[in-house]
Design an enzyme around this catalytic site. Structure first.
Site, PDB file in Angstrom:
ATOM      1  N   CYS A  27      -3.316   1.674   6.850  1.00 28.91           N
ATOM      2  CA  CYS A  27      -3.653   1.122   8.164  1.00 28.91           C
ATOM      3  C   CYS A  27      -4.242   2.201   9.061  1.00 28.91           C
ATOM      4  O   CYS A  27      -5.029   1.909   9.948  1.00 28.91           O
ATOM      5  CB  CYS A  27      -2.445   0.458   8.801  1.00 28.91           C
ATOM      6  SG  CYS A  27      -0.934   1.373   8.561  1.00 28.91           S
ATOM      7  N   ASN A  79       0.804  -1.234   0.000  1.00 31.37           N
ATOM      8  CA  ASN A  79       0.000   0.000   0.000  1.00 31.37           C
ATOM      9  C   ASN A  79       0.829   1.273   0.000  1.00 31.37           C
ATOM     10  O   ASN A  79       0.462   2.257  -0.618  1.00 31.37           O
ATOM     11  CB  ASN A  79      -1.024  -0.006   1.138  1.00 31.37           C
ATOM     12  CG  ASN A  79      -0.396  -0.173   2.498  1.00 31.37           C
ATOM     13  OD1 ASN A  79       0.613  -0.868   2.666  1.00 31.37           O
ATOM     14  ND2 ASN A  79      -0.965   0.463   3.488  1.00 31.37           N
ATOM     15  N   GLU A 126       7.797   2.708  14.941  1.00 37.69           N
ATOM     16  CA  GLU A 126       8.661   2.948  13.788  1.00 37.69           C
ATOM     17  C   GLU A 126       8.732   4.436  13.461  1.00 37.69           C
ATOM     18  O   GLU A 126       8.020   5.235  14.043  1.00 37.69           O
ATOM     19  CB  GLU A 126       8.117   2.195  12.567  1.00 37.69           C
ATOM     20  CG  GLU A 126       8.249   0.691  12.718  1.00 37.69           C
ATOM     21  CD  GLU A 126       7.962  -0.063  11.438  1.00 37.69           C
ATOM     22  OE1 GLU A 126       6.960   0.255  10.777  1.00 37.69           O
ATOM     23  OE2 GLU A 126       8.752  -0.958  11.096  1.00 37.69           O
ATOM     24  N   GLU A 141       3.557  -3.966  12.468  1.00 41.61           N
ATOM     25  CA  GLU A 141       2.669  -2.830  12.199  1.00 41.61           C
ATOM     26  C   GLU A 141       1.458  -3.403  11.478  1.00 41.61           C
ATOM     27  O   GLU A 141       1.552  -3.767  10.314  1.00 41.61           O
ATOM     28  CB  GLU A 141       3.358  -1.778  11.330  1.00 41.61           C
ATOM     29  CG  GLU A 141       4.520  -1.086  11.995  1.00 41.61           C
ATOM     30  CD  GLU A 141       4.105  -0.199  13.162  1.00 41.61           C
ATOM     31  OE1 GLU A 141       2.914   0.177  13.255  1.00 41.61           O
ATOM     32  OE2 GLU A 141       4.971   0.096  13.999  1.00 41.61           O
ATOM     33  N   GLY A 182       0.583 -11.087  10.734  1.00 43.49           N
ATOM     34  CA  GLY A 182       1.424 -10.658  11.855  1.00 43.49           C
ATOM     35  C   GLY A 182       1.463 -11.699  12.961  1.00 43.49           C
ATOM     36  O   GLY A 182       2.532 -12.011  13.517  1.00 43.49           O
TER      37      GLY A 182
HETATM   38  P1  NAI Z   1      -0.750  -9.645   3.966  1.00 44.25           P
HETATM   39  O1  NAI Z   1      -0.600  -9.333   5.410  1.00 44.25           O
HETATM   40  O2  NAI Z   1      -1.179 -11.019   3.575  1.00 44.25           O
HETATM   41  O3  NAI Z   1       0.635  -9.373   3.193  1.00 44.25           O
HETATM   42  C1  NAI Z   1       1.635  -8.483   3.636  1.00 44.25           C
HETATM   43  C2  NAI Z   1       2.995  -9.109   3.364  1.00 44.25           C
HETATM   44  O4  NAI Z   1       3.115 -10.306   4.125  1.00 44.25           O
HETATM   45  C3  NAI Z   1       3.230  -9.516   1.911  1.00 44.25           C
HETATM   46  O5  NAI Z   1       4.585  -9.296   1.591  1.00 44.25           O
HETATM   47  C4  NAI Z   1       2.930 -10.998   1.943  1.00 44.25           C
HETATM   48  O6  NAI Z   1       3.583 -11.723   0.918  1.00 44.25           O
HETATM   49  C5  NAI Z   1       3.476 -11.386   3.285  1.00 44.25           C
HETATM   50  N1  NAI Z   1       2.912 -12.626   3.832  1.00 44.25           N
HETATM   51  C6  NAI Z   1       1.668 -13.110   3.665  1.00 44.25           C
HETATM   52  N2  NAI Z   1       1.529 -14.283   4.311  1.00 44.25           N
HETATM   53  C7  NAI Z   1       2.715 -14.546   4.909  1.00 44.25           C
HETATM   54  C8  NAI Z   1       3.201 -15.608   5.713  1.00 44.25           C
HETATM   55  N3  NAI Z   1       2.442 -16.659   6.029  1.00 44.25           N
HETATM   56  N4  NAI Z   1       4.483 -15.558   6.140  1.00 44.25           N
HETATM   57  C9  NAI Z   1       5.270 -14.517   5.830  1.00 44.25           C
HETATM   58  N5  NAI Z   1       4.872 -13.491   5.063  1.00 44.25           N
HETATM   59  C10 NAI Z   1       3.601 -13.492   4.611  1.00 44.25           C
HETATM   60  O7  NAI Z   1      -1.726  -8.562   3.348  1.00 44.25           O
HETATM   61  P2  NAI Z   1      -2.559  -8.636   1.967  1.00 44.25           P
HETATM   62  O8  NAI Z   1      -2.972 -10.038   1.692  1.00 44.25           O
HETATM   63  O9  NAI Z   1      -1.806  -7.924   0.948  1.00 44.25           O
HETATM   64  O10 NAI Z   1      -3.831  -7.749   2.354  1.00 44.25           O
HETATM   65  C11 NAI Z   1      -4.889  -8.307   3.135  1.00 44.25           C
HETATM   66  C12 NAI Z   1      -5.352  -7.331   4.189  1.00 44.25           C
HETATM   67  O11 NAI Z   1      -4.283  -7.016   5.069  1.00 44.25           O
HETATM   68  C13 NAI Z   1      -5.802  -5.969   3.672  1.00 44.25           C
HETATM   69  O12 NAI Z   1      -7.127  -5.981   3.256  1.00 44.25           O
HETATM   70  C14 NAI Z   1      -5.607  -5.112   4.882  1.00 44.25           C
HETATM   71  O13 NAI Z   1      -6.712  -5.233   5.738  1.00 44.25           O
HETATM   72  C15 NAI Z   1      -4.393  -5.704   5.558  1.00 44.25           C
HETATM   73  N6  NAI Z   1      -3.164  -4.946   5.235  1.00 44.25           N
HETATM   74  C16 NAI Z   1      -2.697  -4.054   6.154  1.00 44.25           C
HETATM   75  C17 NAI Z   1      -1.598  -3.285   5.847  1.00 44.25           C
HETATM   76  C18 NAI Z   1      -1.065  -2.275   6.799  1.00 44.25           C
HETATM   77  O14 NAI Z   1      -0.492  -1.282   6.370  1.00 44.25           O
HETATM   78  N7  NAI Z   1      -1.155  -2.484   8.096  1.00 44.25           N
HETATM   79  C19 NAI Z   1      -0.910  -3.394   4.555  1.00 44.25           C
HETATM   80  C20 NAI Z   1      -1.466  -4.402   3.686  1.00 44.25           C
HETATM   81  C21 NAI Z   1      -2.550  -5.137   4.036  1.00 44.25           C
END
Ligand code: NAI
Ligand code: MG
Length: 512
Positions: A306, A174, A485, A271, A254
């Site tokens: 977020c 994002n 952070e 985060e 997370g």
């Molecule tokens: P995600 O949390 O699945 O992905 C974020 C990162 O984590 C990516 O690089 C992904 O490849 C990695 N990842 C995913 N599963 C993992 C695992 N088992 N082990 C290690 N790394 C892993 O987020 P995604 O699927 O892109 O978005 C889903 C929801 O997450 C969004 O709708 C939103 O609610 C939330 N989100 C929150 C963010 C924030 O800034 N706090 C940023 C992106 C998503």
């Protein structure tokens, strides 16, 4: 109601053609100081959310590439930790200068990768990423321990601040450049080396920035790999040489990462998400509150933040004026091609996230009494039919128990919620597992201070809603994360280890 739509721009060419750049970076990762092919043959497509064109392919790294990157980082760190801290900082600052010199292409690749509008998002984000890199470079001299009054007269008691070793960063799509820098700059300044796994949706801008940073850093200090979470992120977190993991993304991931890191007792910074409130009291200056609600919702990043404040509590005395004011301003937001200078708001990142927004809108629309104050329908302009475009949407008539008011949607949808009693509103604002950010508008200092005391959020603002930035320590309470952070405390507390040292002077040798 209709959002102003922007026509597709002319194709871009020449030196600043971001598509030429993503083609050049296709199929590559950055390990040991150079772009190279991955160990794995497998790759997947990366699309531009503005028109769903394929802008390149990226390696689907697994254990072998994780091992290679971590090994490069381990070797580099042995030397890097011996470079004097301020010299490390100066190198980081020169690396930031190198990125700034090429910011025109970096910001375009960022916009192409993410679908975030160039003018309102990608350009300022690139500037912030350069600024944050410089800031941590400048803070390298602050990596100081403490001397402690000793318990006995002959003892010198002090603490050190040392590098941890190899740090793993896992980032989302994002705000990929800013979040990348938030992980790597404090880690590198503190004498660690880093392996970052990019988000599968937006790998190229990070790879490009890493390539430029590498022109000023020793090989292996900063490595970037790509791939999916389970396949690439998990082995990176679990790698025995990795002693620190820093992650931004969803709550579920997370929690998984914390669990992967637990058996080796490896530190994690997380985060995660939020379901944040913006609150307007009856005495608020509405000229501040109305644009503040819109900024707070991060509509011009399609709500993909977020900190997006998607629950808007408005005192009933000013309710109608506020919702009308917000609707009027939302009608001025120009939805369109992310790379077009006139565009305010680009496209949602992926089919998955687009469908997620549509799903929550279905829930909202099937709730009796719901009202679309603004938006709520996909754009009809054929120019926007090719991408994941959804207008800024503001609605009301939902109860707090609706999933729309409970879950992090991560799309451009906010709900207005009227209230009468301050105490009830605070209880409702806190009625979420998250505790990331909160914004309040009032002229009453006493009320503002009471809100600050009672609101369960790590990032709290009054009469404004600025995005997180350099030198503003940022992190969530409750289920929104672990650690802070963007400021000095992040480098000191999260990217250093420490020794407590006690030296007994003993007795002077005789005759020396
Ligand atoms: P995600 O949390 O699945 O992905 C974020 C990162 O984590 C990516 O690089 C992904 O490849 C990695 N990842 C995913 N599963 C993992 C695992 N088992 N082990 C290690 N790394 C892993 O987020 P995604 O699927 O892109 O978005 C889903 C929801 O997450 C969004 O709708 C939103 O609610 C939330 N989100 C929150 C963010 C924030 O800034 N706090 C940023 C992106 C998503
Ligand atoms: Mg995911």
């Amino acid at each position: 109601m209709r959002v102003k739509e922007v026509p597709t721009p002319d194709a871009r060419s020449g030196e600043n053609d971001p598509r030429a750049e993503t083609r050049r970076l296709s199929g590559l990762i950055l390990v040991d100081g150079a772009l190279r092919k991955a160990e794995t043959e497998a790759q997947f497509d990366v699309i531009h959310p503005g028109d769903l064109s394929v802008i390149g392919t990226t390696p689907r790294c697994g254990q072998a590439d994780v091992d290679a990157a971590v090994e490069a980082a381990r070797r580099a760190q042995i030397l890097w930790r011996k470079v004097p801290a301020r010299d490390r900082g100066r190198m980081l600052q020169k690396a930031a200068d190198a990125v700034e010199a090429r910011r025109d292409i970096v910001e375009r690749v960022l916009s192409l990768d993410t679908g975030n509008a160039l003018r309102t998002q990608a350009r300022p984000e690139t500037g912030s990423a350069v600024d944050l890199t410089r800031m941590f470079g400048g803070l390298a001299g602050e990596l100081k321990g403490e001397t402690v009054p000793a318990a006995s007269p002959n003892v010198l008691h002090y603490t050190t601040r040392d590098p941890i070793g190899v740090v793993a960063g896992i980032i989302p799509w994002n705000a990929p450049l800013f979040l990348f820098v938030a992980k790597i700059a404090p880690a590198i300044a503190a004498g660690n080396s880093v392996v970052v796994k990019t988000a599968e949706q937006a790998p190229f801008c990070v790879l490009l920035m890493a390539e430029i940073l590498n022109t000023e850093l020793p090989p292996g200090v900063l490595n970037v790999i790509s791939g999916f979470g389970e396949e690439c992120g998990r082995p990176l977190v679990e790698h025995p040489v990795v002693r620190k993991v820093t992650f931004t993304g969803s709550l579920a991931v997370g929690q998984a990462i914390a669990a992967y890191a637990a058996p080796k007792l490896c530190q994690v910074t997380l985060e995660l998400g939020g379901k944040n409130p913006s609150i307007v009291l009856a005495d608020a200056d509405l000229d501040l509150a109305i644009p503040g609600i819109i900024d707070g919702m991060r509509y011009t990043r399609q709500g993909q933040a977020c900190t997006a404040a998607s629950r808007v509590f408005i005192h009933e005395k000013v309710y109608d004026r506020v919702v009308e004011g917000v609707a009027k301003k939302l009608s001025e937001i120009r939805l369109g091609d992310p790379l077009h200078e006139a565009t305010d708001m680009g496209a949602i990142i992926s089919a998955e996230q687009f469908e997620r927004t549509l799903r929550y809108m279905e829930i909202a629309k099937s709730t009796p009494g719901v009202r679309m104050i603004f938006g709520g329908e996909q754009p009809t302009d054929p120019a926007l039919s090719k991408g994941y475009y959804y207008p800024p949407t503001f609605l009301d008539g939902l109860g707090l128990e609706s999933k729309v008011c409970q879950d992090e949607i991560f799309g451009p949808v906010a709900t207005a919620l009227p209230f009468r009693e301050f105490d009830d509103m605070i209880a409702q604002a806190n009625d979420t597992p998250y505790g990331l950010s909160a914004n309040l508008w009032t002229r009453d200092l006493s009320r503002a201070l009471e809100y600050i005391e009672r609101i369960e959020a790590g990032f709290v603002q009054v009469n404004q809603c600025a995005a997180p930035r350099s030198n503003v320590s940022y992190g969530g309470l409750k289920m929104s994360g672990l650690g802070k952070e963007y400021a000095l405390d992040s480098m000191l507390n999260h990217f250093c280890s420490s020794k407590t040292v006690l030296i007994n002077r003993g007795t002077p040798a005789v005759g020396v």
